[in-house]
Design a protein around this motif. Structure first.
Motif, mmCIF file in Angstrom:
data_model
loop_
_atom_site.group_PDB
_atom_site.id
_atom_site.type_symbol
_atom_site.label_atom_id
_atom_site.label_comp_id
_atom_site.label_asym_id
_atom_site.label_seq_id
_atom_site.Cartn_x
_atom_site.Cartn_y
_atom_site.Cartn_z
ATOM 1 N N UNK A 31 10.897 39.015 34.190
ATOM 2 C CA UNK A 31 11.706 38.400 33.129
ATOM 3 C C UNK A 31 11.476 39.128 31.810
ATOM 4 N N UNK A 32 10.224 39.480 31.550
ATOM 5 C CA UNK A 32 9.882 40.176 30.321
ATOM 6 C C UNK A 32 10.596 41.532 30.235
ATOM 7 N N UNK A 33 10.496 42.304 31.324
ATOM 8 C CA UNK A 33 11.128 43.630 31.346
ATOM 9 C C UNK A 33 12.646 43.515 31.293
ATOM 10 N N UNK A 34 13.155 42.524 31.987
ATOM 11 C CA UNK A 34 14.607 42.336 32.024
ATOM 12 C C UNK A 34 15.124 41.938 30.642
ATOM 13 N N UNK A 35 14.345 41.114 29.967
ATOM 14 C CA UNK A 35 14.722 40.711 28.617
ATOM 15 C C UNK A 35 14.776 41.906 27.673
ATOM 16 N N UNK A 36 13.759 42.770 27.769
ATOM 17 C CA UNK A 36 13.724 43.970 26.922
ATOM 18 C C UNK A 36 14.909 44.876 27.216
ATOM 19 N N UNK A 37 15.160 45.056 28.505
ATOM 20 C CA UNK A 37 16.277 45.928 28.902
ATOM 21 C C UNK A 37 17.600 45.338 28.436
ATOM 22 N N UNK A 38 17.726 44.016 28.507
ATOM 23 C CA UNK A 38 18.965 43.355 28.093
ATOM 24 C C UNK A 38 19.188 43.514 26.591
ATOM 25 N N UNK A 39 18.074 43.425 25.853
ATOM 26 C CA UNK A 39 18.180 43.596 24.401
ATOM 27 C C UNK A 39 18.678 45.000 24.071
ATOM 28 N N UNK A 40 18.140 45.986 24.785
ATOM 29 C CA UNK A 40 18.602 47.366 24.593
ATOM 30 C C UNK A 40 20.047 47.509 25.042
ATOM 31 N N UNK A 41 20.411 46.685 26.026
ATOM 32 C CA UNK A 41 21.767 46.744 26.571
ATOM 33 C C UNK A 41 22.813 46.312 25.565
ATOM 34 N N UNK A 42 22.423 45.572 24.521
ATOM 35 C CA UNK A 42 23.376 45.163 23.489
ATOM 36 C C UNK A 42 23.935 46.373 22.742
ATOM 37 N N UNK A 43 23.146 47.461 22.704
ATOM 38 C CA UNK A 43 23.572 48.672 22.008
ATOM 39 C C UNK A 43 24.374 49.612 22.906
ATOM 40 N N UNK A 44 24.261 49.404 24.184
ATOM 41 C CA UNK A 44 24.927 50.333 25.107
ATOM 42 C C UNK A 44 25.601 49.564 26.228
ATOM 43 N N UNK A 45 26.908 49.672 26.281
ATOM 44 C CA UNK A 45 27.634 48.940 27.324
ATOM 45 C C UNK A 45 27.350 49.512 28.708
ATOM 46 N N UNK A 46 27.080 50.816 28.752
ATOM 47 C CA UNK A 46 26.771 51.433 30.063
ATOM 48 C C UNK A 46 25.466 50.855 30.616
ATOM 49 N N UNK A 47 24.467 50.729 29.724
ATOM 50 C CA UNK A 47 23.183 50.159 30.144
ATOM 51 C C UNK A 47 23.367 48.679 30.511
ATOM 52 N N UNK A 48 24.170 47.997 29.680
ATOM 53 C CA UNK A 48 24.397 46.570 29.934
ATOM 54 C C UNK A 48 25.018 46.357 31.303
ATOM 55 N N UNK A 49 25.950 47.241 31.650
ATOM 56 C CA UNK A 49 26.633 47.075 32.930
ATOM 57 C C UNK A 49 25.747 47.393 34.119
ATOM 58 N N UNK A 50 24.698 48.137 33.854
ATOM 59 C CA UNK A 50 23.810 48.476 34.968
ATOM 60 C C UNK A 50 22.751 47.389 35.189
#
Lengths: 190, 360
Positions: free
Chosen positions: B50-69
């Motif tokens: 959950x911790x790692x996913x939360x961090x990745x999701x936060x970064x995903x706000x800046x990048x739609x490609x990352x968010x979609x992955x």
């Protein structure tokens, strides 16, 4: 030998006949039950639960279970776990399991092992009452005095061979020991 | 009291046997010890995921490609159930072995096989108890999933159920192997060694020969570890399910063959050979079943295939149109995959994985 008869030990040759017909090992459990010596089944379970299991498998009524518990003298240890039972109560438990089954033939290995003289007499009485109901009981007993106390017919084995078979009177006549006990007869035959 | 008639096998009720097996497994320490070890293991994995996913999701706000992955299946469920996988691989065999091993060691098996039940019924009842043990051991995982839901995390029903189904099949397979090992072995210790040889051997097989070409790759696919991969990718493969079912039935049949004490070793080996042959035949047939269902929410497996096919076609088309100007046939592919993904609806999480968001 009893395990081989009951079909739970593979045999090289020989067969068991039931009412004159061969009884294959896979069907022997329908006619007989073997109660091994030195077995403490399901040690983590209370005695009552184990008895209930056997009673339910063979569809025994509550009254029948209560009679068996009383006959076997298990009332004081009914809620003890099997591993906590003394050797004598362990034997009584095995006896009770045997009494709960409906098999016409009951094979028991050393049924008096772990009992004192008074207990042997009690258990012998229970077994005699069971036999009187029409059940055949076969015991493997090393203490010939005990065997003489409870059995009607004997097969004397030594070194894997049958040395004598029949009632006590038959064996007395064969050995000429008209007032001899089973121990004397055994010594005379071996 | 006694009818003195013979007691036939079909006369015996099943319920007492099932109750006895359930009492046996619930009354033993092995199951509760395993649960005690599983709780912190799964809890820690869930927390980390959950911790790692939360961090990745936060970064995903800046990048739609990352968010979609990002997907809760890959980010939270798979790591959490991964801890369960480790526990099932290493600890569950001891729970299952106890079902039969203790009866062998105490001599109770000599009584059990005289009861009016077929050997197959006895093994089936033990499998039901193994299933009950697996259900109990999945409580920590289900709790983690429930906590994820309570935190506001998104869960796709089909994805979650498919993954749980995969783990159920894996747990049952490990349990059946353990029962077979207990049936063959004289002691519980030997049975544990045999079972761990299967499970840990699978890991070793997976590490050492996976990715190698030819026969080594085929051998690596026999690893138990491989079974979960398809489910983790969000695919429900009919061939895989049939294959695992065949393996389950095969090991259960082998356990049944080796259970009776009064049967000679020669007969047992002959019957085992038949079991192995039939199981191998069904496994072979299962490999021919190509039907699989993409249960992922975004149908990523289906889109990935079609995207690859389309990209491949586009690449060929561009190459053909521009002549020999491009050096790499694969160059346009990532752009096309990116476009396709950006156009699809995806769920992800920001603020420590608590707020569901949707990106289009």
């Amino acid at each position: 030998m009893l395990e081989a008869i009951a079909g739970i030990l593979p045999i090289d040759k020989g067969n068991v006949r039931w009412h004159g017909k061969p009884l294959p090992p896979s069907r022997r459990r329908e006619a007989m039950l073997y109660l091994p010596d030195g077995v403490r089944p399901y040690q983590d379970q209370p005695v009552a639960r184990l008895l209930t299991f056997f009673a339910n498998v063979y569809r025994r009524s509550t009254n029948e279970v209560e009679d068996t518990v009383e006959s076997a003298g298990l009332t004081p240890v009914l809620y003890k776990r099997v591993h906590a039972l003394s050797k004598g109560y362990g034997r009584r438990l095995m006896l009770a399991l045997g009494l709960l089954t409906p098999h016409p033939l009951l094979l028991m290995d050393e049924p008096f092992d772990g009992f004192d003289l008074r207990q042997i007499r009690d258990v012998a009485g229970v077994l005699r009452r069971e036999a009187a109901k029409g059940r055949t009981l076969v015991f493997a007993i090393h203490q010939l005095m005990d065997a003489e106390r409870v059995c009607d017919r004997f097969i004397l084995l030594a070194d894997g061979r049958v040395r004598g078979a029949g009632t006590l009177n038959d064996l007395r006549m064969r050995t000429g020991l008209t007032s001899g006990g089973l121990e004397d007869i055994f010594l005379a035959l071996t | 009291m006694h009818s003195h008639e013979t007691f036939r096998v079909q006369d015996a009720p099943l319920r007492p046997l099932l109750v006895k097996e359930l009492w046996e497994i619930l009354g033993g320490r092995a199951l509760w010890t395993m649960l005690l070890l599983m709780c912190p293991l799964i809890g820690y994995s869930f927390f980390q995921a959950v911790s790692l996913y939360g961090e990745a999701s936060a970064a995903g706000l800046q990048s739609s490609v990352l968010a979609n992955s990002l997907s809760p299946l890959d980010g939270v469920l798979v790591p959490t159930l991964g801890a369960s996988y480790v526990a099932v691989t290493l600890l569950f065999p001891f729970v299952a072995i106890r079902m039969l091993g203790q009866e062998k060691e105490s001599g109770a098996l000599r009584l059990l096989i005289q009861l009016p039940y077929r050997s197959s019924t006895l093994i089936a009842a033990k499998l039901v108890a193994v299933l009950a043990a697996w259900v109990l051991s999945s409580v920590p995982v289900l709790s983690a999933v429930a906590i994820w839901g309570m935190l506001g995390g998104h869960l796709s029903g089909p994805e979650t159920l498919n993954l749980l189904f995969g783990h159920l099949l894996y747990g049952l397979l490990v349990g059946t192997i353990a029962l077979f090992a207990a049936s063959v072995s004289e002691s519980a210790a030997t049975a544990a060694i045999v079972t761990l040889a299967f499970t840990i051997g699978s890991w070793v097989l997976d590490f050492t020969v996976a990715g190698h070409p030819g026969i080594l790759n085929w051998i690596a696919r026999l690893s138990l570890t491989q079974l979960l991969r398809t489910f983790e990718q969000g695919l429900l493969s009919l061939g895989l399910v049939v294959g695992i079912g065949a393996a389950l039935c095969g090991f259960a049949a082998l356990a049944t063959v080796w259970l009776p004490l009064g049967t000679s070793i020669r007969t047992k080996i002959l019957r085992s050979t038949v079991c192995v042959f039939v199981t191998a035949l069904v496994l072979g047939l299962a490999t021919q079943i190509k039907l699989s269902i993409d249960v992922t929410e975004d149908k990523r497996n289906s889109r990935r295939r079609s995207a690859i096919a389309r990209d491949f076609g586009q690449a060929l088309g561009r190459d053909c149109a521009s002549g020999a100007g491009r050096s790499s046939l694969c160059r346009p592919a990532p752009q096309c995959v990116g476009e396709t993904r950006t156009g699809a609806a995806k769920s992800f999480y920001s603020s420590g994985g608590r707020t569901p968001k949707s990106a289009n």
